[in-house]
Enzyme design. Structure first.
Site, PDB file in Angstrom:
ATOM      1  N   SER A 220      -2.202   2.158  -4.004  1.00 12.89           N
ATOM      2  CA  SER A 220      -3.338   3.055  -3.838  1.00 12.89           C
ATOM      3  C   SER A 220      -2.866   4.499  -3.925  1.00 12.89           C
ATOM      4  O   SER A 220      -1.951   4.907  -3.197  1.00 12.89           O
ATOM      5  CB  SER A 220      -4.009   2.808  -2.487  1.00 12.89           C
ATOM      6  OG  SER A 220      -4.996   3.791  -2.233  1.00 12.89           O
ATOM      7  N   GLY A 222      -5.048   7.066  -3.471  1.00 10.69           N
ATOM      8  CA  GLY A 222      -6.110   7.855  -2.858  1.00 10.69           C
ATOM      9  C   GLY A 222      -7.188   8.203  -3.863  1.00 10.69           C
ATOM     10  O   GLY A 222      -7.663   7.351  -4.618  1.00 10.69           O
ATOM     11  N   ALA A 223      -7.550   9.483  -3.894  1.00 14.53           N
ATOM     12  CA  ALA A 223      -8.600   9.934  -4.807  1.00 14.53           C
ATOM     13  C   ALA A 223      -8.202   9.801  -6.269  1.00 14.53           C
ATOM     14  O   ALA A 223      -9.058   9.879  -7.161  1.00 14.53           O
ATOM     15  CB  ALA A 223      -8.964  11.384  -4.503  1.00 14.53           C
ATOM     16  N   GLY A 225      -7.000   7.089  -7.660  1.00 12.98           N
ATOM     17  CA  GLY A 225      -7.184   5.739  -8.164  1.00 12.98           C
ATOM     18  C   GLY A 225      -6.151   4.753  -7.657  1.00 12.98           C
ATOM     19  O   GLY A 225      -5.519   4.951  -6.612  1.00 12.98           O
ATOM     20  N   GLY A 251      -8.717   1.135   2.601  1.00 10.08           N
ATOM     21  CA  GLY A 251      -7.645   0.420   1.919  1.00 10.08           C
ATOM     22  C   GLY A 251      -7.676  -1.071   2.194  1.00 10.08           C
ATOM     23  O   GLY A 251      -7.336  -1.886   1.326  1.00 10.08           O
ATOM     24  N   ASP A 252      -8.101  -1.433   3.402  1.00 11.95           N
ATOM     25  CA  ASP A 252      -8.195  -2.854   3.753  1.00 11.95           C
ATOM     26  C   ASP A 252      -9.355  -3.512   3.013  1.00 11.95           C
ATOM     27  O   ASP A 252      -9.246  -4.652   2.559  1.00 11.95           O
ATOM     28  CB  ASP A 252      -8.388  -2.993   5.265  1.00 11.95           C
ATOM     29  CG  ASP A 252      -7.342  -2.210   6.041  1.00 11.95           C
ATOM     30  OD1 ASP A 252      -6.178  -2.196   5.607  1.00 11.95           O
ATOM     31  OD2 ASP A 252      -7.694  -1.580   7.051  1.00 11.95           O
TER      32      ASP A 252
END
Length: 314
Positions: A220, A222-223, A225, A251-252
């Site tokens: 991940s 974050g913003a 992608g 994220g989960d």
């Protein structure tokens, strides 16, 4: 069936405030209490999507009792290992612009007998699992190689393992060859000792985790992608998000979406992105239901923007 393992669960209290002012008496505009911990959130997301899940977790004291009640109310089967210590309580303060301030308690230490019982419980439940999601930090009392032992036992039972942890516990588990690991950008940089400035840096770091034993890496950014590196290919995806309300558990939810879609290939990555994007639009650690998803906002490609700068270098 997706079995989740959360060695250090929590009771999560989220307060929404107009602005966080240090030293002031604040009045919340909304509040909620949710069962927490990364694996717990994966189970909640699976259940919200209509999937079958069993949550294995150590529970103790009144917070542990409440967690079991809340999960049962959401249609989640709970297999609890009773411990002498008290399950931790965490606090999050959310502001209207999406800024989130979190205070996470350390949690109880498990005795050797409790740690062994938790591991044995997972192996017993693994017989019926398609995937086992092992998530979160290790509480006191569990050795750094505990996840590695769990991965080995799960593979012996014929289950696939998704591992979402960080630091020494992640590094110790890689030689056991988890089927997929899910680091964020910071955890990816920490695990490899690399500075991540671009998407290309993240790809190189994820390849290093595969070289160390992970069969696939779902990273991940974050913003910026997510990346999926697996034996059959490498994919990059993004999801448009117009407003962020809370990123607790996003994220989960993303990992749950990935596993629900089979845990492999571009369709699974697209599902991960859709679930994660939906989660950040919801309050606290609420998990998205199918109507919350917006697949049209998701883009997945094999054309990697290697030179693209990350908005938050790690």
């Amino acid at each position: 069936m997706i079995l989740t393992v959360t060695p250090n669960p929590s009771l999560d209290r989220t307060y929404e405030v107009a602005a966080l002012e240090r030293g002031a008496v604040l009045r919340a505009t909304a509040d909620r209490v949710d069962p927490g911990g990364k694996g717990v959130n994966v189970s909640r997301a699976v259940a919200a999507a209509g999937g079958r899940t069993v949550a294995v977790l150590p529970l103790g004291g009144p917070p542990g009792t409440l967690i079991a009640e809340l999960l049962g109310g959401q249609g989640i089967d709970v297999t609890a290992v009773t411990i002498a210590g008290q399950t931790r309580s965490n606090i999050s303060v959310a502001e209207p612009d999406g800024t989130l301030t979190k205070i996470n308690a350390p949690g109880p230490s498990l005795t050797t007998a409790e740690a062994d019982l938790l591991l044995g419980t997972v192996r017993h439940q693994a017989a019926d699992a398609d995937w086992i999601a092992c998530c979160g930090s290790l509480p006191g009392g569990l050795p750094v190689g505990w996840y590695a032992e769990l991965v080995a036992r799960a593979h012996d039972a014929g289950a696939r393992v998704a591992l979402d942890t960080a630091g020494p516990a992640l590094l110790a588990a890689l030689p056991a060859r988890p089927d997929v690991v899910k680091p964020n950008a910071h955890e990816l940089a920490e695990a490899t000792g690399r500075q991540l400035i671009t998407v290309g840096d993240a790809v190189a770091a994820a390849r290093e985790l595969r070289d160390r034993g992970a069969r696939a890496v779902l990273a991940s950014l974050g913003a910026d992608g997510q990346l999926l590196l697996e034996p059959d290919g490498t994919y990059y995806g993004t999801a448009a998000v117009t407003a962020v309300r809370s990123d607790v558990g996003a994220g989960d939810a993303s990992l749950a979406g990935f596993l629900l879609a089979g845990g492999r290939g571009p369709d699974a990555l697209a599902s991960a992105l859709a679930h994660g994007a939906a989660a950040v639009r919801l309050p606290g650690s609420a998990m998205p239901t199918p109507p919350d998803l917006d697949p049209a906002a998701v883009t997945v490609t094999t054309e990697l923007p290697l030179e693209k700068a990350l908005s938050k270098p790690a």
